[in-house]
Design an enzyme around this catalytic site. Structure first.
Site, PDB file in Angstrom:
ATOM      1  N   GLU A   1       4.402  97.871 -53.500  1.00 10.57           N
ATOM      2  CA  GLU A   1       4.455  98.894 -54.561  1.00 10.57           C
ATOM      3  C   GLU A   1       4.280 100.263 -53.917  1.00 10.57           C
ATOM      4  O   GLU A   1       3.364 100.482 -53.143  1.00 10.57           O
ATOM      5  CB  GLU A   1       3.367  98.635 -55.614  1.00 10.57           C
ATOM      6  CG  GLU A   1       3.146  99.757 -56.614  1.00 10.57           C
ATOM      7  CD  GLU A   1       4.412 100.194 -57.360  1.00 10.57           C
ATOM      8  OE1 GLU A   1       5.095  99.330 -57.952  1.00 10.57           O
ATOM      9  OE2 GLU A   1       4.720 101.410 -57.325  1.00 10.57           O
TER      10      GLU A   1
ATOM     11  N   HIS B   1       0.171  88.898 -99.691  1.00  9.87           N
ATOM     12  CA  HIS B   1       0.173  90.130-100.479  1.00  9.87           C
ATOM     13  C   HIS B   1      -1.144  90.876-100.256  1.00  9.87           C
ATOM     14  O   HIS B   1      -2.195  90.244-100.257  1.00  9.87           O
ATOM     15  CB  HIS B   1       0.321  89.821-101.970  1.00  9.87           C
ATOM     16  CG  HIS B   1       0.148  91.049-102.817  1.00  9.87           C
ATOM     17  ND1 HIS B   1       1.149  91.989-102.946  1.00  9.87           N
ATOM     18  CD2 HIS B   1      -0.917  91.515-103.523  1.00  9.87           C
ATOM     19  CE1 HIS B   1       0.707  92.968-103.721  1.00  9.87           C
ATOM     20  NE2 HIS B   1      -0.544  92.714-104.088  1.00  9.87           N
TER      21      HIS B   1
ATOM     22  N   GLY C   1       1.632  98.377 -62.061  1.00  7.70           N
ATOM     23  CA  GLY C   1       1.833  98.474 -63.512  1.00  7.70           C
ATOM     24  C   GLY C   1       3.095  99.249 -63.843  1.00  7.70           C
ATOM     25  O   GLY C   1       3.601  99.178 -64.952  1.00  7.70           O
ATOM     26  N   GLY C   2       3.588 100.018 -62.846  1.00  9.74           N
ATOM     27  CA  GLY C   2       4.874 100.692 -63.005  1.00  9.74           C
ATOM     28  C   GLY C   2       4.901 101.703 -64.133  1.00  9.74           C
ATOM     29  O   GLY C   2       3.876 102.282 -64.520  1.00  9.74           O
ATOM     30  N   THR C   3       6.080 101.886 -64.666  1.00 12.90           N
ATOM     31  CA  THR C   3       6.297 102.895 -65.706  1.00 12.90           C
ATOM     32  C   THR C   3       5.452 102.619 -66.938  1.00 12.90           C
ATOM     33  O   THR C   3       4.797 103.512 -67.482  1.00 12.90           O
ATOM     34  CB  THR C   3       7.787 102.892 -66.113  1.00 12.90           C
ATOM     35  OG1 THR C   3       8.587 103.060 -64.954  1.00 12.90           O
ATOM     36  CG2 THR C   3       8.091 104.008 -67.096  1.00 12.90           C
ATOM     37  N   CYS C   4       5.475 101.393 -67.413  1.00 10.51           N
ATOM     38  CA  CYS C   4       4.848 101.074 -68.691  1.00 10.51           C
ATOM     39  C   CYS C   4       3.374 101.480 -68.692  1.00 10.51           C
ATOM     40  O   CYS C   4       2.919 102.211 -69.561  1.00 10.51           O
ATOM     41  CB  CYS C   4       4.996  99.582 -68.982  1.00 10.51           C
ATOM     42  SG  CYS C   4       4.261  99.124 -70.548  1.00 10.51           S
TER      43      CYS C   4
HETATM   44  C1  FAD Z   1       7.940 107.520 -72.065  1.00  8.12           C
HETATM   45  C2  FAD Z   1       8.259 106.049 -72.087  1.00  8.12           C
HETATM   46  C3  FAD Z   1       7.783 105.266 -73.098  1.00  8.12           C
HETATM   47  C4  FAD Z   1       8.072 103.907 -73.124  1.00  8.12           C
HETATM   48  N1  FAD Z   1       7.597 103.166 -74.150  1.00  8.12           N
HETATM   49  C5  FAD Z   1       7.895 101.851 -74.198  1.00  8.12           C
HETATM   50  C6  FAD Z   1       7.391 101.034 -75.238  1.00  8.12           C
HETATM   51  O1  FAD Z   1       6.683 101.504 -76.124  1.00  8.12           O
HETATM   52  N2  FAD Z   1       7.706  99.726 -75.247  1.00  8.12           N
HETATM   53  C7  FAD Z   1       8.491  99.170 -74.267  1.00  8.12           C
HETATM   54  O2  FAD Z   1       8.745  97.962 -74.317  1.00  8.12           O
HETATM   55  N3  FAD Z   1       8.967  99.917 -73.252  1.00  8.12           N
HETATM   56  C8  FAD Z   1       8.692 101.235 -73.199  1.00  8.12           C
HETATM   57  N4  FAD Z   1       9.163 101.984 -72.164  1.00  8.12           N
HETATM   58  C9  FAD Z   1       9.990 101.331 -71.133  1.00  8.12           C
HETATM   59  C10 FAD Z   1       9.125 100.539 -70.143  1.00  8.12           C
HETATM   60  O3  FAD Z   1       8.160 101.377 -69.575  1.00  8.12           O
HETATM   61  C11 FAD Z   1      10.011  99.946 -69.061  1.00  8.12           C
HETATM   62  O4  FAD Z   1      11.067  99.260 -69.669  1.00  8.12           O
HETATM   63  C12 FAD Z   1       9.228  98.982 -68.183  1.00  8.12           C
HETATM   64  O5  FAD Z   1       8.179  99.632 -67.536  1.00  8.12           O
HETATM   65  C13 FAD Z   1      10.171  98.358 -67.159  1.00  8.12           C
HETATM   66  O6  FAD Z   1       9.447  97.570 -66.290  1.00  8.12           O
HETATM   67  P1  FAD Z   1       9.986  97.276 -64.830  1.00  8.12           P
HETATM   68  O7  FAD Z   1       9.080  96.250 -64.272  1.00  8.12           O
HETATM   69  O8  FAD Z   1      11.426  96.975 -64.857  1.00  8.12           O
HETATM   70  O9  FAD Z   1       9.882  98.652 -64.038  1.00  8.12           O
HETATM   71  P2  FAD Z   1       8.667  99.637 -63.813  1.00  8.12           P
HETATM   72  O10 FAD Z   1       7.593  99.401 -64.784  1.00  8.12           O
HETATM   73  O11 FAD Z   1       9.243 100.991 -63.734  1.00  8.12           O
HETATM   74  O12 FAD Z   1       8.094  99.242 -62.378  1.00  8.12           O
HETATM   75  C14 FAD Z   1       8.833  99.418 -61.211  1.00  8.12           C
HETATM   76  C15 FAD Z   1       7.884  99.657 -60.060  1.00  8.12           C
HETATM   77  O13 FAD Z   1       8.603  99.597 -58.835  1.00  8.12           O
HETATM   78  C16 FAD Z   1       8.085 100.571 -57.953  1.00  8.12           C
HETATM   79  N5  FAD Z   1       9.126 100.869 -56.942  1.00  8.12           N
HETATM   80  C17 FAD Z   1      10.325 101.439 -57.170  1.00  8.12           C
HETATM   81  N6  FAD Z   1      11.024 101.478 -56.017  1.00  8.12           N
HETATM   82  C18 FAD Z   1      10.248 100.929 -55.059  1.00  8.12           C
HETATM   83  C19 FAD Z   1      10.420 100.685 -53.678  1.00  8.12           C
HETATM   84  N7  FAD Z   1      11.564 100.991 -53.055  1.00  8.12           N
HETATM   85  N8  FAD Z   1       9.405 100.119 -52.986  1.00  8.12           N
HETATM   86  C20 FAD Z   1       8.246  99.783 -53.613  1.00  8.12           C
HETATM   87  N9  FAD Z   1       8.039  99.974 -54.930  1.00  8.12           N
HETATM   88  C21 FAD Z   1       9.032 100.536 -55.646  1.00  8.12           C
HETATM   89  C22 FAD Z   1       7.770 101.740 -58.875  1.00  8.12           C
HETATM   90  O14 FAD Z   1       6.821 102.608 -58.270  1.00  8.12           O
HETATM   91  C23 FAD Z   1       7.222 101.016 -60.101  1.00  8.12           C
HETATM   92  O15 FAD Z   1       5.824 100.872 -60.026  1.00  8.12           O
HETATM   93  C24 FAD Z   1       8.871 103.339 -72.097  1.00  8.12           C
HETATM   94  C25 FAD Z   1       9.335 104.124 -71.051  1.00  8.12           C
HETATM   95  C26 FAD Z   1       9.037 105.474 -71.041  1.00  8.12           C
HETATM   96  C27 FAD Z   1       9.561 106.294 -69.901  1.00  8.12           C
END
Ligand code: FAD
Length: 460
Positions: free
Chosen positions: A33, A440, A38-41
């Site tokens: 990572e 209800h 935990g990434g974006t979420c």
């Molecule tokens: C503002 C916002 C609100 C949202 N609200 C919701 C919601 O309410 N409900 C919902 O279901 N979804 C929501 N989403 C979407 C949701 O966050 C994403 O769909 C979800 O996080 C995708 O998960 P993922 O595992 O595919 O990627 P991510 O969670 O993005 O994780 C990818 C990870 O890979 C890492 N990474 C990338 N490239 C590399 C590399 N080359 N080497 C090592 N690590 C790397 C990144 O740092 C990141 O930690 C929202 C998104 C945003 C932007």
């Protein structure tokens, strides 16, 4: 070179859970990572935004207290620093919990760094080279910055950097009136900022049906958000008070001056800096990794999960990708992405819960349809809660009697939609739901009523 049974690139919504299943099956796994587990979420998406939405809801409720017979002495004040601190704390809790779990996982090595392919079975992070016969790519997406004229010359916020604000913008201009932009627009309005949404399309959230777009516009505009749709020629320029946003080139540039501009115009996959070409992994024209229905790429031994494969853009779809891959690899199952029924929510308040096809998409199939619709003003629970904005709608295939899709825009819509989703997942006809005896007073109790009042589609 360090050898593993599997390498997981990205610690988002699929990778860590997959590492859990693979190690439980006896494999030695590396999880890489580059930023935050935990990434974006967890860090910049669902978790902080829904925490902020909750704060904004409280501010809104406090302002409406008198409507409920509650007396709040004095003015309502929003302490943005504390609002931010609350969101940061919820995200941090989730992230540290995940990190503790992953670091304590037997058979798992957690590596911090940016991973790049050097070949189909090898991945480099700086000086470190890892090899494994299986590589799972879970790299997610990031905000895309559109090539708007002037964008390079002005300061702007993205969905990531706006989370760093600990003060209230005087006037927030949100470029992009879709899911992310709408949530921030309503939230910041409720925090007390002036807010303008600028949307290129003729209506907000244009992927939804026109009646949904219109009702959402009414909701946000009713709270004082200014909405400019059909802004086909958006241009940005510096201004002494912040940023000037030109919204109409056809008629000689009416402009909006914002103290802050949020660009919320879509996301792009994190695949451009991954060395995919060295592994021979194919992507589509927009950079999404091409996968088959089992999420395998064109290169044997490499899978792509989550937002980076373009088959979903949600946490639940990323997590379901993990479930599909794990079930097929470890449990001898044959699960497929195509079996997934699309479902999601938009967390404006009241929220929109959506499942399956829109009415427009259902009509495009050419099948005979039955359609039911009910305003929230005819839902007892909504009346009792004092929020009758929105409506619910369901579209049924008149031949098979199966539900094709539904939208519930209204209080509790994000939860109530699951009744419809479950019946669709069960493959049952709508009659099953129509004959159910719901509790209800709930929003869900009106779904059977609505199904009892279905009308043949007039083919609008
Ligand atoms: C503002 C916002 C609100 C949202 N609200 C919701 C919601 O309410 N409900 C919902 O279901 N979804 C929501 N989403 C979407 C949701 O966050 C994403 O769909 C979800 O996080 C995708 O998960 P993922 O595992 O595919 O990627 P991510 O969670 O993005 O994780 C990818 C990870 O890979 C890492 N990474 C990338 N490239 C590399 C590399 N080359 N080497 C090592 N690590 C790397 C990144 O740092 C990141 O930690 C929202 C998104 C945003 C932007």
């Amino acid at each position: 070179m360090s050898r593993f049974d599997a390498i997981v690139i990205g610690g988002g919504q699929a990778g860590p859970s997959l590492a859990g299943r693979l190690t439980a099956a006896g494999m030695i796994v590396a999880v890489v990572e580059r930023r935050f587990l935990g990434g974006t979420c967890v860090n910049t998406g669902c978790t902080p935004t829904k925490t902020l939405v909750a704060s904004a809801q409280v501010a809104h409720a406090a302002r409406r207290a008198a409507d409920y017979g509650i007396v709040v002495e004095g003015a309502i004040r929003v302490d943005m620093a504390r609002v931010k601190a609350r969101a940061d704390a919820v995200s941090a809790d989730s992230r540290t919990g995940l990190e503790r779990w992953l670091r304590g996982m037997t058979g798992c090595t957690f590596i911090e760094g940016h991973a790049r392919f050097e070949g189909p079975d090898r991945v480099r992070m700086g000086h470190e080279l890892l090899t494994a016969p299986r590589v799972f790519v879970n790299v997610g997406a990031r905000p895309s910055v559109p090539a708007l004229p002037g964008v390079d010359a002005v300061p702007f916020l993205t969905n990531r950097t706006i989370l760093e604000l600990d003060h209230l913008p005087e006037h927030l201009v949100v470029v992009g009136g879709s899911y992310i932009g709408l949530e921030f627009a309503q939230m910041y309005r409720r925090f007390g900022a002036r807010v303008t949404i600028v949307e290129k399309a003729p209506r907000l959230i244009a992927r939804e049906d026109a009646d949904v777009s219109e009702a959402i516009r009414d909701i946000v505009a009713g709270e004082g958000v200014a909405v400019r749709t059909g802004a086909e020629c958006i241009r940005l320029a510096r201004h002494e008070k912040g940023v000037e946003v030109a919204v109409d080139c056809a008629e000689g540039a009416p402009t909006i001056v914002g103290s802050h501009v949020l660009l919320a115009v879509g996301r792009r996959p994190n695949t451009d800096d991954l060395g995919l070409e060295k592994a021979g992994v194919a992507t589509d024209g927009r950079g999404y990794i091409t996968v088959d229905d089992s999420l395998a790429t064109n290169v044997p031994g490499i899978w792509a999960l989550g937002d980076c494969n373009g088959r979903g853009a949600f946490t639940h779809t990323a997590y379901n990708d993990f479930e599909i891959v794990a079930a097929n690899l470890l449990d001898g199952e044959h699960r497929r992405v195509a079996d997934r029924i699309p479902a999601y929510a938009l967390y404006v308040d009241p929220p929109l819960g959506r499942v399956g096809k829109t009415e427009t998409e259902a009509r495009a199939t050419g099948r005979p349809l039955l359609i039911g619709k009910r305003p929230m003003s005819r839902v007892a629970r909504a009346i009792e809660k004092g929020d009758t904005r929105g409506f619910m709608k369901v579209v049924v295939d008149a031949g098979t009697r199966k539900i094709l899709g539904a939208a519930i825009l209204g209080t509790g819509g994000d939860e109530a939609i699951h009744g419809v989703l479950d019946v669709m997942n069960a493959g049952a006809p709508y009659d099953v739901l129509q004959r159910a005896v719901p509790i209800h007073p709930t929003v869900s109790e009106l779904i059977p009523t609505m199904l009892g009042e279905l009308q043949p589609d007039g083919g609008k």
